[in-house]
Design a protein around this motif. Structure first.
Motif, PDB file in Angstrom:
ATOM      1  N   GLY A 107       0.912  -0.866   0.249  1.00  0.00           N
ATOM      2  CA  GLY A 107       0.239   0.062   0.112  1.00  0.00           C
ATOM      3  C   GLY A 107       0.224   1.369  -0.092  1.00  0.00           C
ATOM      4  N   LEU A 108       1.768   0.944  -0.795  1.00  0.00           N
ATOM      5  CA  LEU A 108       3.254   2.335  -0.609  1.00  0.00           C
ATOM      6  C   LEU A 108       3.277   2.983  -2.106  1.00  0.00           C
ATOM      7  CD1 LEU A 108       5.718   0.589   1.428  1.00  0.00           C
ATOM      8  CD2 LEU A 108       4.200   2.749   2.249  1.00  0.00           C
ATOM      9  N   ILE A 109       2.560   4.098  -2.187  1.00  0.00           N
ATOM     10  CA  ILE A 109       2.978   4.539  -3.211  1.00  0.00           C
ATOM     11  C   ILE A 109       3.720   5.581  -3.746  1.00  0.00           C
ATOM     12  CG2 ILE A 109       0.651   6.355  -5.221  1.00  0.00           C
ATOM     13  CD1 ILE A 109      -1.023   4.991  -3.446  1.00  0.00           C
ATOM     14  N   TYR A 110       4.296   5.503  -4.520  1.00  0.00           N
ATOM     15  CA  TYR A 110       5.631   6.244  -4.591  1.00  0.00           C
ATOM     16  C   TYR A 110       5.804   6.710  -6.094  1.00  0.00           C
ATOM     17  CZ  TYR A 110       7.750   4.803  -0.585  1.00  0.00           C
ATOM     18  OH  TYR A 110       8.392   4.660   0.684  1.00  0.00           O
ATOM     19  N   HIS A 111       6.025   8.201  -6.394  1.00  0.00           N
ATOM     20  CA  HIS A 111       6.182   8.952  -7.466  1.00  0.00           C
ATOM     21  C   HIS A 111       7.707   8.379  -8.104  1.00  0.00           C
ATOM     22  CE1 HIS A 111       2.345  11.060  -7.334  1.00  0.00           C
ATOM     23  NE2 HIS A 111       3.055  11.623  -6.408  1.00  0.00           N
ATOM     24  N   VAL A 112       8.332   8.921  -9.395  1.00  0.00           N
ATOM     25  CA  VAL A 112       9.428   7.987  -9.538  1.00  0.00           C
ATOM     26  C   VAL A 112      10.124   8.896 -10.343  1.00  0.00           C
ATOM     27  CG1 VAL A 112       8.612   6.397 -11.622  1.00  0.00           C
ATOM     28  CG2 VAL A 112      11.014   6.555  -9.777  1.00  0.00           C
ATOM     29  N   GLU A 113      11.129   9.479 -10.413  1.00  0.00           N
ATOM     30  CA  GLU A 113      12.196  10.243 -11.794  1.00  0.00           C
ATOM     31  C   GLU A 113      13.372   9.611 -11.738  1.00  0.00           C
ATOM     32  OE1 GLU A 113      10.493  12.394 -13.471  1.00  0.00           O
ATOM     33  OE2 GLU A 113       9.020  13.499 -12.371  1.00  0.00           O
ATOM     34  N   TYR A 114      13.478   9.641 -13.357  1.00  0.00           N
ATOM     35  CA  TYR A 114      15.136   9.489 -13.289  1.00  0.00           C
ATOM     36  C   TYR A 114      15.959   9.901 -14.013  1.00  0.00           C
ATOM     37  CZ  TYR A 114      11.886   4.830 -13.376  1.00  0.00           C
ATOM     38  OH  TYR A 114      11.071   4.051 -13.666  1.00  0.00           O
ATOM     39  N   GLY A 115      17.557   9.132 -12.928  1.00  0.00           N
ATOM     40  CA  GLY A 115      18.935  10.764 -13.424  1.00  0.00           C
ATOM     41  C   GLY A 115      19.226   9.118 -14.744  1.00  0.00           C
ATOM     42  N   THR A 116      19.426   9.067 -16.407  1.00  0.00           N
ATOM     43  CA  THR A 116      19.711   7.847 -16.249  1.00  0.00           C
ATOM     44  C   THR A 116      20.498   8.788 -17.491  1.00  0.00           C
ATOM     45  OG1 THR A 116      17.739   6.261 -17.305  1.00  0.00           O
ATOM     46  CG2 THR A 116      19.042   6.213 -19.051  1.00  0.00           C
ATOM     47  N   VAL A 117      21.634   7.598 -17.479  1.00  0.00           N
ATOM     48  CA  VAL A 117      23.126   8.106 -17.959  1.00  0.00           C
ATOM     49  C   VAL A 117      23.914   7.068 -19.160  1.00  0.00           C
ATOM     50  CG1 VAL A 117      24.086   8.630 -15.730  1.00  0.00           C
ATOM     51  CG2 VAL A 117      24.920   6.741 -15.537  1.00  0.00           C
ATOM     52  N   LEU A 118      22.377   5.565 -18.894  1.00  0.00           N
ATOM     53  CA  LEU A 118      23.373   5.103 -20.224  1.00  0.00           C
ATOM     54  C   LEU A 118      22.012   4.333 -20.397  1.00  0.00           C
ATOM     55  CD1 LEU A 118      24.286   2.590 -19.271  1.00  0.00           C
ATOM     56  CD2 LEU A 118      26.603   3.650 -18.374  1.00  0.00           C
ATOM     57  N   ARG A 119      22.445   3.382 -21.726  1.00  0.00           N
ATOM     58  CA  ARG A 119      21.841   1.812 -21.834  1.00  0.00           C
ATOM     59  C   ARG A 119      22.777   0.583 -21.665  1.00  0.00           C
ATOM     60  NH1 ARG A 119      16.758   3.715 -22.796  1.00  0.00           N
ATOM     61  NH2 ARG A 119      16.363   5.850 -22.864  1.00  0.00           N
ATOM     62  N   ASN A 120      22.452   0.020 -21.127  1.00  0.00           N
ATOM     63  CA  ASN A 120      23.111  -1.133 -21.505  1.00  0.00           C
ATOM     64  C   ASN A 120      22.274  -2.291 -21.451  1.00  0.00           C
ATOM     65  OD1 ASN A 120      25.109  -3.477 -20.204  1.00  0.00           O
ATOM     66  ND2 ASN A 120      26.022  -1.453 -19.535  1.00  0.00           N
ATOM     67  N   TRP A 121      22.070  -3.079 -22.352  1.00  0.00           N
ATOM     68  CA  TRP A 121      22.002  -4.677 -22.736  1.00  0.00           C
ATOM     69  C   TRP A 121      22.427  -5.834 -21.036  1.00  0.00           C
ATOM     70  CZ3 TRP A 121      23.961  -9.617 -23.465  1.00  0.00           C
ATOM     71  CH2 TRP A 121      22.318 -10.967 -23.904  1.00  0.00           C
ATOM     72  N   GLY A 122      23.907  -5.663 -21.316  1.00  0.00           N
ATOM     73  CA  GLY A 122      24.127  -6.709 -20.118  1.00  0.00           C
ATOM     74  C   GLY A 122      23.637  -6.027 -18.886  1.00  0.00           C
ATOM     75  N   ARG A 123      23.766  -5.398 -18.283  1.00  0.00           N
ATOM     76  CA  ARG A 123      23.406  -4.913 -16.639  1.00  0.00           C
ATOM     77  C   ARG A 123      21.601  -4.795 -16.633  1.00  0.00           C
ATOM     78  NH1 ARG A 123      26.171  -2.396 -12.949  1.00  0.00           N
ATOM     79  NH2 ARG A 123      28.212  -1.512 -13.156  1.00  0.00           N
ATOM     80  N   CYS A 124      20.944  -4.462 -17.836  1.00  0.00           N
ATOM     81  CA  CYS A 124      19.902  -4.190 -17.362  1.00  0.00           C
ATOM     82  C   CYS A 124      18.308  -5.027 -18.339  1.00  0.00           C
ATOM     83  CB  CYS A 124      19.243  -2.850 -17.688  1.00  0.00           C
ATOM     84  SG  CYS A 124      20.198  -1.587 -16.143  1.00  0.00           S
TER      85      CYS A 124
END
Length: 294
Positions: A107-124
């Motif tokens: 029941g915990l509702i959070y907003h989210v913002e991102y600080g993306t620095v790269l796109r990585n298939w191996g990590r993500c």
């Protein structure tokens, strides 16, 4: 909110979560006596609903790629239910799943913002031609405005950056920064990154700066931060050696910080977790002097 109230909230939440877990265990053993969406299921969801601690902030490098389950990460966060969580090494898909679990299970509702620095298939994960986004993320129980996210001019061996948002902590608006500095053995790179970050923080009389700085407290590259702010650990000072600060990593180093500028800490805790090589660090804050426009 004082420290005693915060401790009471955490204790009450743990009792609720334990009760919910015991009931779920009974359902697994004997089976439900009615439909899963019936009144009993609704009552069970109410029992495991947590409450956000409005003056609590947390930093956690969640470790990617580590193959950990987002449900387990969400359970760890729900135990302490901070108002604001800054994550590092955060894949967008993982954060989305964590946020969904926090809402549906606790029941915990959070907003989210991102600080993306790269796109990585191996990590993500993802597809080689459409890899997952990786970097920092901020989850806040209150809406966030004025998002800024920047890559450092020199990330070192991997792209690194910082993000900043304005949100509410302890009923007061405040600027929150989240960063991840260059990997170990890149002291000169971190020093340059800290200078960039400090220049962004300096205009604010009151700010919260959270993140993985990849440096111990007495490392020269943190000098610019210590000139602006203090850590929530009162025993952790720029003159401290490793024994003066509570370690926040599996290798017993203090790398994770909640720096405060114009704000006082009430209490803090370092919580080791098996779901990352970094511990969870959270602090309850005295926001009584923080005002809009700081």
């Amino acid at each position: 909110m004082d420290a005693h109230v915060g401790e009471a909230i955490v204790f009450t939440r743990r009792i609720r979560l334990l009760a919910g877990a015991l009931v779920l265990g009974c359902l697994v053993l004997v089976g439900p006596s009615g439909p899963i969406d019936g009144p009993f299921a609704s009552s069970l969801r109410d029992e495991i609903t947590a409450e956000v601690v409005p003056n609590r902030v947390m930093t956690w490098n969640i470790c990617n790629p580590c193959g950990e389950n987002s449900a387990d990460r969400a359970a760890e966060i729900a135990t302490y239910a901070p108002q604001v969580i800054g994550m590092q090494e955060a894949c967008v898909r993982d954060v989305e799943r964590v946020r969904d679990y926090l809402k549906s299970r606790y029941g915990l509702i959070y907003h989210v913002e991102y600080g993306t620095v790269l796109r990585n298939w191996g990590r993500c994960g993802g597809l080689p031609w459409s890899p997952g986004a990786y970097g920092q993320a901020v989850l806040s129980a209150a809406p966030m405005t004025d998002l800024v996210h920047r890559e450092y001019p020199d990330g070192g061996s991997e792209d690194r950056g910082y993000m900043a948002v304005t949100t509410t902590v302890g009923g007061q608006p405040v600027r929150v920064f989240n960063t991840h500095l260059a990997q170990r053995r890149q002291e000169a790179v971190r020093a340059a990154q800290t200078d960039v970050l400090a220049a962004e923080i300096a205009p604010y009389d009151r700010a919260i700066v959270i993140g993985d700085f990849n440096a111990v407290a007495n490392a020269p590259e943190l000098g610019a931060m210590w000139k602006l702010a203090t850590d929530v650990d009162a025993e952790c000072q720029p003159s401290s050696f490793s024994g003066g600060c509570k370690p926040t990593t599996d290798w017993q180093s203090k790398f994770d910080y909640i720096f405060l500028r114009g704000i006082s800490p009430l209490k803090h805790r370092v919580h080791p977790t098996r779901y990352s090589d970094h511990h969870m660090l959270y602090s309850d804050l005295d926001m009584s002097t923080a005002r809009e426009g700081s």
